[in-house]
Scaffold this motif. Structure first.
Motif, mmCIF file in Angstrom:
data_model
loop_
_atom_site.group_PDB
_atom_site.id
_atom_site.type_symbol
_atom_site.label_atom_id
_atom_site.label_comp_id
_atom_site.label_asym_id
_atom_site.label_seq_id
_atom_site.Cartn_x
_atom_site.Cartn_y
_atom_site.Cartn_z
ATOM 1 N N LEU A 167 0.868 -1.178 0.000
ATOM 2 C CA LEU A 167 0.000 0.000 0.000
ATOM 3 C C LEU A 167 0.905 1.228 0.000
ATOM 4 O O LEU A 167 1.574 1.533 0.988
ATOM 5 N N VAL A 168 0.933 1.898 -1.121
ATOM 6 C CA VAL A 168 1.792 3.071 -1.298
ATOM 7 C C VAL A 168 0.991 4.323 -0.984
ATOM 8 O O VAL A 168 -0.083 4.546 -1.554
ATOM 9 N N ASP A 169 1.511 5.122 -0.068
ATOM 10 C CA ASP A 169 0.980 6.458 0.198
ATOM 11 C C ASP A 169 2.005 7.428 -0.373
ATOM 12 O O ASP A 169 3.067 7.662 0.213
ATOM 13 N N ALA A 170 1.704 7.969 -1.543
ATOM 14 C CA ALA A 170 2.690 8.781 -2.253
ATOM 15 C C ALA A 170 2.945 10.115 -1.569
ATOM 16 O O ALA A 170 4.030 10.681 -1.716
ATOM 17 N N ARG A 171 1.984 10.625 -0.846
ATOM 18 C CA ARG A 171 2.199 11.905 -0.165
ATOM 19 C C ARG A 171 3.216 11.749 0.958
ATOM 20 O O ARG A 171 4.142 12.548 1.096
ATOM 21 N N HIS A 172 3.046 10.726 1.770
ATOM 22 C CA HIS A 172 3.912 10.543 2.931
ATOM 23 C C HIS A 172 5.074 9.596 2.654
ATOM 24 O O HIS A 172 5.889 9.362 3.543
ATOM 25 N N LEU A 173 5.129 9.058 1.451
ATOM 26 C CA LEU A 173 6.192 8.158 1.024
ATOM 27 C C LEU A 173 6.335 6.979 1.990
ATOM 28 O O LEU A 173 7.414 6.639 2.456
ATOM 29 N N THR A 174 5.192 6.353 2.281
ATOM 30 C CA THR A 174 5.181 5.172 3.127
ATOM 31 C C THR A 174 4.726 3.972 2.321
ATOM 32 O O THR A 174 4.001 4.097 1.333
ATOM 33 N N ALA A 175 5.182 2.792 2.766
ATOM 34 C CA ALA A 175 4.844 1.540 2.098
ATOM 35 C C ALA A 175 4.431 0.533 3.159
ATOM 36 O O ALA A 175 5.226 0.175 4.026
ATOM 37 N N GLU A 176 3.198 0.103 3.103
ATOM 38 C CA GLU A 176 2.658 -0.814 4.105
ATOM 39 C C GLU A 176 2.346 -2.167 3.453
ATOM 40 O O GLU A 176 1.594 -2.224 2.477
ATOM 41 N N PRO A 177 2.912 -3.266 3.979
ATOM 42 C CA PRO A 177 2.622 -4.572 3.381
ATOM 43 C C PRO A 177 1.185 -5.003 3.638
ATOM 44 O O PRO A 177 0.638 -4.774 4.722
ATOM 45 N N VAL A 178 0.582 -5.616 2.631
ATOM 46 C CA VAL A 178 -0.807 -6.081 2.719
ATOM 47 C C VAL A 178 -0.837 -7.546 2.275
ATOM 48 O O VAL A 178 -0.346 -7.871 1.190
ATOM 49 N N PRO A 179 -1.401 -8.459 3.092
ATOM 50 C CA PRO A 179 -1.454 -9.876 2.695
ATOM 51 C C PRO A 179 -2.097 -10.043 1.327
ATOM 52 O O PRO A 179 -3.120 -9.424 1.024
ATOM 53 N N CYS A 180 -1.481 -10.877 0.492
ATOM 54 C CA CYS A 180 -1.932 -10.995 -0.894
ATOM 55 C C CYS A 180 -1.561 -12.382 -1.405
ATOM 56 O O CYS A 180 -0.718 -12.523 -2.286
ATOM 57 N N GLU A 181 -2.194 -13.411 -0.875
ATOM 58 C CA GLU A 181 -1.837 -14.787 -1.215
ATOM 59 C C GLU A 181 -2.902 -15.381 -2.136
ATOM 60 O O GLU A 181 -3.780 -16.122 -1.711
ATOM 61 N N PHE A 182 -2.793 -15.046 -3.407
ATOM 62 C CA PHE A 182 -3.784 -15.505 -4.374
ATOM 63 C C PHE A 182 -3.769 -17.016 -4.528
ATOM 64 O O PHE A 182 -4.823 -17.651 -4.588
ATOM 65 N N ALA A 183 -2.588 -17.618 -4.618
ATOM 66 C CA ALA A 183 -2.498 -19.055 -4.888
ATOM 67 C C ALA A 183 -3.175 -19.874 -3.802
ATOM 68 O O ALA A 183 -3.896 -20.835 -4.089
ATOM 69 N N SER A 184 -2.975 -19.503 -2.546
ATOM 70 C CA SER A 184 -3.570 -20.280 -1.452
ATOM 71 C C SER A 184 -5.082 -20.147 -1.423
ATOM 72 O O SER A 184 -5.776 -20.969 -0.808
ATOM 73 N N ALA A 185 -5.616 -19.124 -2.093
ATOM 74 C CA ALA A 185 -7.065 -18.945 -2.184
ATOM 75 C C ALA A 185 -7.636 -19.571 -3.453
ATOM 76 O O ALA A 185 -8.831 -19.422 -3.737
ATOM 77 N N GLY A 186 -6.799 -20.283 -4.215
ATOM 78 C CA GLY A 186 -7.267 -20.909 -5.444
ATOM 79 C C GLY A 186 -7.407 -19.951 -6.602
ATOM 80 O O GLY A 186 -8.113 -20.245 -7.573
ATOM 81 N N LEU A 187 -6.710 -18.818 -6.521
ATOM 82 C CA LEU A 187 -6.822 -17.782 -7.538
ATOM 83 C C LEU A 187 -5.486 -17.559 -8.240
ATOM 84 O O LEU A 187 -4.438 -17.969 -7.750
ATOM 85 N N ALA A 188 -5.530 -16.903 -9.365
ATOM 86 C CA ALA A 188 -4.319 -16.500 -10.068
ATOM 87 C C ALA A 188 -4.543 -15.117 -10.651
ATOM 88 O O ALA A 188 -5.655 -14.771 -11.061
ATOM 89 N N LEU A 189 -3.478 -14.325 -10.658
ATOM 90 C CA LEU A 189 -3.515 -13.023 -11.308
ATOM 91 C C LEU A 189 -2.777 -13.183 -12.638
ATOM 92 O O LEU A 189 -1.546 -13.205 -12.693
ATOM 93 N N LEU A 190 -3.558 -13.327 -13.685
ATOM 94 C CA LEU A 190 -3.020 -13.598 -15.012
ATOM 95 C C LEU A 190 -2.641 -12.297 -15.702
ATOM 96 O O LEU A 190 -3.468 -11.401 -15.847
ATOM 97 N N VAL A 191 -1.378 -12.203 -16.117
ATOM 98 C CA VAL A 191 -0.907 -11.035 -16.854
ATOM 99 C C VAL A 191 -0.968 -11.338 -18.348
ATOM 100 O O VAL A 191 -0.460 -12.365 -18.808
ATOM 101 N N VAL A 192 -1.591 -10.461 -19.078
ATOM 102 C CA VAL A 192 -1.666 -10.553 -20.536
ATOM 103 C C VAL A 192 -0.812 -9.443 -21.121
ATOM 104 O O VAL A 192 -1.160 -8.257 -21.026
ATOM 105 N N ASP A 193 0.321 -9.812 -21.695
ATOM 106 C CA ASP A 193 1.136 -8.841 -22.419
ATOM 107 C C ASP A 193 0.547 -8.731 -23.818
ATOM 108 O O ASP A 193 0.653 -9.645 -24.628
#
Length: 362
Positions: A167-193
């Protein structure tokens, strides 16, 4: 002779495109595909950089904007920005390898710049904090390369973690990690070039950034993220283009924060409609999509994707589609078929997984 290897990942944004230009929020993550820089220290005030497929450039550490162009400007720009920040290198030989094609909308230039910044500081035993490196890379892009970019790409590259979005806050230049485990949820984030080359040489990015800045001043707010009454704000703007740009940025910031809450709650499938709404806004209000991007999104959704949107700056590049893992092949086939029917270049596919950020490899 002091040597070392540093690498930095490409990035993909789940949501939050063109919002960091207005000091807003974005939600990218680092990819497994990386740019690797093998570096050797030299003390004669020269930098050489060799890249597979792109050739070699050489320049003095006292380089100035305009002296190095093309891909080499991204390398020279980092040396220039480091010098202006008080961390000038004495020189280096750089050998560069990259795992993702340039122009796919996956932040190839920022990955290169982050890896080079770490190599040039690491060779000199300078441990600059990541927030300072973010600004140095942005300064290289803005002041040397001449690209009006924000901070999202380098924030994702420098702060990325495995199985976490940022989670990028561009004003305050902070970066906060956010859980994002697609595979364990049976999902995939498919990239199409889409293999559609970026078509923004006429300054379209800068024009949009300028319109948003002008609108902020007209509305009396520091940044568009400070707009709390969107309908009221839009009613105060006379320019219909500004209305569309502001509507995208304000709503996109809200979509980022909504996506973060869903991810934190483990409700990953529910971010799908946010992705699709983001693409519609980028198409209709920010006007940065092209036919290949729209076709990929439409075909993916028709084939069962839970959500899809363009990624990167637009005017070409890639699309992400949130899909059930079991549907990856069928969604990809549907997109490829739609491209054949439209006479577009054959697209390429891969699955994006949140991965570790930039650092020293050895």
């Amino acid at each position: 002779m002091r040597t070392g290897t540093w690498s930095a990942p490409r990035r993909v944004d789940i949501i939050g495109e063109h919002t960091d230009y207005s000091n807003g929020f974005a939600l990218p993550f680092a990819l497994a595909q990386r740019t690797v820089v093998h570096a050797r220290l030299r003390d004669d005030g020269r930098v050489t950089a060799t890249s597979d497929g792109y050739g070699e450039v050489e320049f003095p550490v006292t380089t100035a904007p305009g002296e190095v162009t093309g891909w080499g400007a991204h390398v020279a720009g980092v040396a220039w920005a480091l010098a202006r920040s008080g961390a000038a290198p004495t020189g280096a030989d750089l050998r560069i390898r990259s795992a993702v094609p340039h122009g796919a909308g996956l932040s190839s230039s920022h990955s290169l710049e982050c890896a080079v910044a770490l190599a040039l500081t690491g060779l000199h035993d300078r441990d600059l904090d990541r927030a300072r490196l973010v600004r140095i890379v942005q300064h290289a892009e803005n002041g040397y390369v001449g690209a009006p970019t924000g901070v999202m790409d380098q924030m994702a590259s420098l702060y990325g973690e495995a199985d976490r979005a940022v989670l990028v806050d561009a004003r305050h230049l902070t970066a906060e990690p956010v859980p994002c485990e697609f595979a364990s949820a049976g999902l995939a984030l498919l990239v199409v070039d889409t293999r559609s080359p970026h078509r923004h040489a006429d300054g379209e990015y800068g024009a949009r950034r300028g319109t948003c800045a002008d609108a902020s001043r007209a509305l009396g707010v520091a940044d568009l993220r400070d707009v709390t009454d969107l309908d009221g704000a839009l009613a105060r703007l006379d320019d219909p283009v500004a209305v569309r740009r502001v509507r995208h940025v304000v709503r996109e910031n809200a979509r980022v924060l909504a996506a973060v809450e869903l991810l934190r709650a483990g409700r990953l499938r529910e971010i799908g409609p946010l992705l699709t709404a983001s693409h519609a806004s980028l198409r209709d209000d920010y006007e940065v999509t092209v036919a290949e991007l729209d076709t990929a999104v439409e075909a993916a959704l028709a084939a069962g994707a839970l959500g899809a949107r363009m990624i990167g700056g637009g005017f070409g590049g890639s699309v992400i589609a949130l899909v059930e893992q079991a549907d990856r092949a069928s969604v990809g086939a549907a997109v490829a078929d739609a491209f054949r029917r439209r006479g577009f270049a054959e697209p390429a596919f891969h699955v994006a997984r949140p991965s570790r950020g930039a650092g020293r490899d050895r």
